[in-house]
Design a protein around this motif. Structure first.
Motif, PDB file in Angstrom:
ATOM      1  N   LEU A  38       8.091 -39.118  -5.734  1.00  0.00           N
ATOM      2  CA  LEU A  38       7.911 -38.241  -6.836  1.00  0.00           C
ATOM      3  C   LEU A  38       6.671 -38.875  -7.765  1.00  0.00           C
ATOM      4  O   LEU A  38       5.957 -37.969  -8.396  1.00  0.00           O
ATOM      5  CB  LEU A  38       9.204 -38.179  -7.503  1.00  0.00           C
TER       6      LEU A  38
ATOM      7  N   THR B  49      12.950 -32.735  -1.619  1.00  0.00           N
ATOM      8  CA  THR B  49      14.423 -32.965  -2.043  1.00  0.00           C
ATOM      9  C   THR B  49      15.249 -32.124  -1.222  1.00  0.00           C
ATOM     10  O   THR B  49      16.238 -32.862  -0.637  1.00  0.00           O
ATOM     11  CB  THR B  49      14.505 -32.271  -3.514  1.00  0.00           C
TER      12      THR B  49
ATOM     13  N   THR C  40      16.615 -44.733  -2.663  1.00  0.00           N
ATOM     14  CA  THR C  40      16.218 -44.842  -4.228  1.00  0.00           C
ATOM     15  C   THR C  40      14.699 -45.123  -4.563  1.00  0.00           C
ATOM     16  O   THR C  40      13.953 -44.503  -5.092  1.00  0.00           O
ATOM     17  CB  THR C  40      16.889 -45.664  -5.125  1.00  0.00           C
TER      18      THR C  40
ATOM     19  N   THR D 258      16.161 -33.638  -9.291  1.00  0.00           N
ATOM     20  CA  THR D 258      16.803 -34.924  -9.273  1.00  0.00           C
ATOM     21  C   THR D 258      18.438 -34.803  -9.362  1.00  0.00           C
ATOM     22  O   THR D 258      19.088 -35.635  -9.138  1.00  0.00           O
ATOM     23  CB  THR D 258      16.291 -35.899 -10.362  1.00  0.00           C
TER      24      THR D 258
ATOM     25  N   ALA E  52      18.592 -40.406  -6.568  1.00  0.00           N
ATOM     26  CA  ALA E  52      17.876 -39.397  -7.610  1.00  0.00           C
ATOM     27  C   ALA E  52      18.015 -39.851  -9.133  1.00  0.00           C
ATOM     28  O   ALA E  52      17.079 -39.494  -9.644  1.00  0.00           O
ATOM     29  CB  ALA E  52      17.966 -37.920  -7.375  1.00  0.00           C
TER      30      ALA E  52
ATOM     31  N   PHE F 188      12.452 -42.167  -2.714  1.00  0.00           N
ATOM     32  CA  PHE F 188      12.490 -41.047  -3.659  1.00  0.00           C
ATOM     33  C   PHE F 188      11.549 -41.120  -4.618  1.00  0.00           C
ATOM     34  O   PHE F 188      10.806 -40.134  -5.156  1.00  0.00           O
ATOM     35  CB  PHE F 188      13.819 -40.617  -4.322  1.00  0.00           C
ATOM     36  N   ALA F 189      11.439 -42.273  -5.376  1.00  0.00           N
ATOM     37  CA  ALA F 189      10.616 -42.670  -6.323  1.00  0.00           C
ATOM     38  C   ALA F 189       9.216 -42.510  -6.102  1.00  0.00           C
ATOM     39  O   ALA F 189       8.360 -41.969  -6.511  1.00  0.00           O
ATOM     40  CB  ALA F 189      10.790 -44.006  -6.993  1.00  0.00           C
TER      41      ALA F 189
ATOM     42  N   LEU G 298      21.577 -36.868  -1.627  1.00  0.00           N
ATOM     43  CA  LEU G 298      20.997 -37.417  -2.600  1.00  0.00           C
ATOM     44  C   LEU G 298      22.429 -37.354  -3.552  1.00  0.00           C
ATOM     45  O   LEU G 298      22.513 -38.312  -4.465  1.00  0.00           O
ATOM     46  CB  LEU G 298      20.066 -36.555  -3.429  1.00  0.00           C
TER      47      LEU G 298
ATOM     48  N   MET H  51      15.318 -41.206 -11.394  1.00  0.00           N
ATOM     49  CA  MET H  51      14.098 -40.634 -11.513  1.00  0.00           C
ATOM     50  C   MET H  51      14.531 -39.206 -12.692  1.00  0.00           C
ATOM     51  O   MET H  51      13.610 -38.458 -13.013  1.00  0.00           O
ATOM     52  CB  MET H  51      13.425 -39.600 -10.220  1.00  0.00           C
ATOM     53  N   THR H  52      15.921 -38.970 -12.718  1.00  0.00           N
ATOM     54  CA  THR H  52      16.399 -38.046 -13.615  1.00  0.00           C
ATOM     55  C   THR H  52      15.812 -38.486 -15.209  1.00  0.00           C
ATOM     56  O   THR H  52      15.374 -37.809 -15.909  1.00  0.00           O
ATOM     57  CB  THR H  52      17.831 -37.961 -13.870  1.00  0.00           C
TER      58      THR H  52
END
Length: 481
Positions: free
Chosen positions: A213, A259, A206, A318, A274, A209-210, A268, A277-278
């Protein structure tokens, strides 16, 4: 066919040399730019029959899992095609625009333009994160002279913001994310199914991934989006380059690539890494659309429209569903053609009518029917209405949200399209249906400005019928409906 990969990077670099060598001969210089663009487009299109093959070209390797290498894969092929096809079109427009405005430093402009395209090819064909990161940084540095091209305090201020945001995010967030990935997986090579499958828990994934992005600042997620409206001090051809041909497309391509090939959709989906981040993508999509709707300056409205539309692609990533990623990839293409048309129209209006505000456009459609007709076509495509290309990318995004059981994302996508209708359609509406504010003493823009925007508007229509062909290369890596 492997040799075509470095050739695709080399052609724009050779064009830089040709532009500099012909600096005293403007017609020959611009002809060389257009020919370079046509040669690159032919080279990239020649790679399409090999889309399912494992084409690779290694430049240099110094440690296992760390190398400079090019590879052909479907997402990269789509991005490379967009940049290659739109480069010669934008070059013709840029030549007409710069001459009409009497801009200085035109040789420098075309040289850095070609260098930016070389960086786009490098990014699109990267086989691993290290190679991609180098191309990503080269693109930032190559576009800075274009952003500040006009000179003056506003251009310098916009250029400082541009460099500060993009370098801070890439060096401070993206590079640590790449190093962390290498420590976890022992490699930076892109891999089907993802590098990080089974390599870390939900919490680590998590955070990582942030980092990716937000570190990919060219995707313009809020709050790291300020570079994009700041860069609107640049000439309109540069705005087209930033918004459609190279820079922001490099950002959202990198988001999709990370991704799919670093995290993996299954990883994911199973971990839910993800999900946070959605919400960021959803907020960016709606907030930027509201700012666009409230902006009277035409380029500023289009800039925030880009921030909103890029968030569609990030939101698709995401959702971590095959159909959503396919929609995001298709939106990369359809938005490129739609947004470049809008910016080319904005430049034609500024050069011909000397008007830059939406409130000043009343009645101009009667004097500039081709320009505003193209603006209408591109607007309808970006909104996502038939029979324009954006219809299918928006439809696939909605299917992806439904498949992921993301009701909030589904609502956000629909509301975003309604807001796009509200900030785009009033522009051609004012131009065609309101009486002019004052007598219009000019006609349509010069052919060198009008012909490219008509071509890209035709592309918006063609993509409605060619969506399956655009998505065909992805069939081997994604499950498409």
């Amino acid at each position: 066919m492997d040799v075509l990969l470095p050739i695709a990077v080399a052609i724009p670099l050779l064009t830089v040399g040709a532009v500099l060598a012909l600096r005293r001969h403007p017609n020959a210089r611009e002809t060389a730019s257009v020919l370079g663009g046509l040669a690159l487009a032919a080279t990239v299109l020649a790679l399409w029959p090999s889309a399912g093959e494992d084409l690779r070209f290694e430049l240099w390797s110094w440690l296992p899992g760390l190398s400079l290498e090019f590879a052909l894969e479907p997402l990269g092929l789509l991005f490379a095609t967009v940049a290659a096809v739109l480069w010669p079109v934008t070059t013709v427009y840029a030549a007409g625009y710069l001459r009409a405005e009497g801009e200085h430093g035109q040789t420098r402009f075309f040289a850095f333009f070609a260098l930016t395209i070389a960086a786009a090819m490098w990014i699109a064909l990267s086989a691993n994160l290290i190679t991609l990161f180098i191309g990503y940084e080269i693109m930032t540095l190559a576009t800075w002279p274009l952003v500040t091209h006009t000179g003056g305090p506003n251009a310098r201020r916009g250029g400082r913001t541009y460099l500060a945001v993009l370098l801070t995010t890439s060096i401070g967030l993206l590079l640590p994310a790449i190093v962390w990935t290498w420590l976890l997986a022992g490699s930076t090579d892109f891999r089907p199914g993802g590098l990080l499958a089974g390599q870390a828990g939900t919490g680590v994934l998590t955070v990582l991934f942030a980092l990716y992005l937000f570190g990919i600042g060219k995707a313009a997620l809020m709050p790291v989006h300020r570079w994009l409206p700041a860069a609107m001090v640049a000439p309109t051809p540069v705005s087209a380059l930033l918004h459609a041909v190279a820079v922001v497309k490099a950002g959202v391509f990198t988001v999709l690539k990370v991704t799919v090939s670093v995290f993996g959709l299954d990883t994911l989906t199973e971990t839910g890494a993800a999900a946070p981040m959605t919400w960021v993508a959803a907020f960016t999509l709606l907030a930027a659309a509201v700012v666009a709707m409230r902006s009277d300056n035409l380029k500023r409205r289009l800039a925030y429209s880009t921030v909103s539309q890029l968030a569609y692609i990030v939101l698709a990533a995401t959702l971590a569903r095959d159909v959503a990623v396919a929609g995001g990839a298709l939106h990369l293409v359809t938005h490129a053609f739609g947004k470049i048309t809008l910016f080319l129209c904005a430049g034609a209006i500024a050069v011909t009518a000397h008007r830059t505000r939406v409130s000043e456009l009343d009645g101009l459609g009667r004097a500039m029917p081709w320009t505003f007709a193209a603006f209408l076509v591109a607007s309808v495509s970006i909104i996502g209405l038939p029979p324009l290309g954006g219809t299918w990318s928006k439809w696939l995004l909605l299917l992806g949200a439904a498949e992921a059981d993301q009701v909030v994302a589904l609502v956000v996508l629909l509301v975003g399209s309604l807001l796009a209708l509200a900030y785009l359609l009033p522009i051609p509406g004012r131009a065609f249906f309101r009486p002019p504010l004052e007598p219009v003493g000019h006609g349509e823009a010069r052919p060198a400005l009008v012909a490219p925007l008509i071509l890209t508007a035709i592309g918006c229509v063609a993509l409605f019928f060619a969506a399956d062909a655009v998505l065909a290369p992805l069939a081997g890596t994604l499950e498409l409906p």
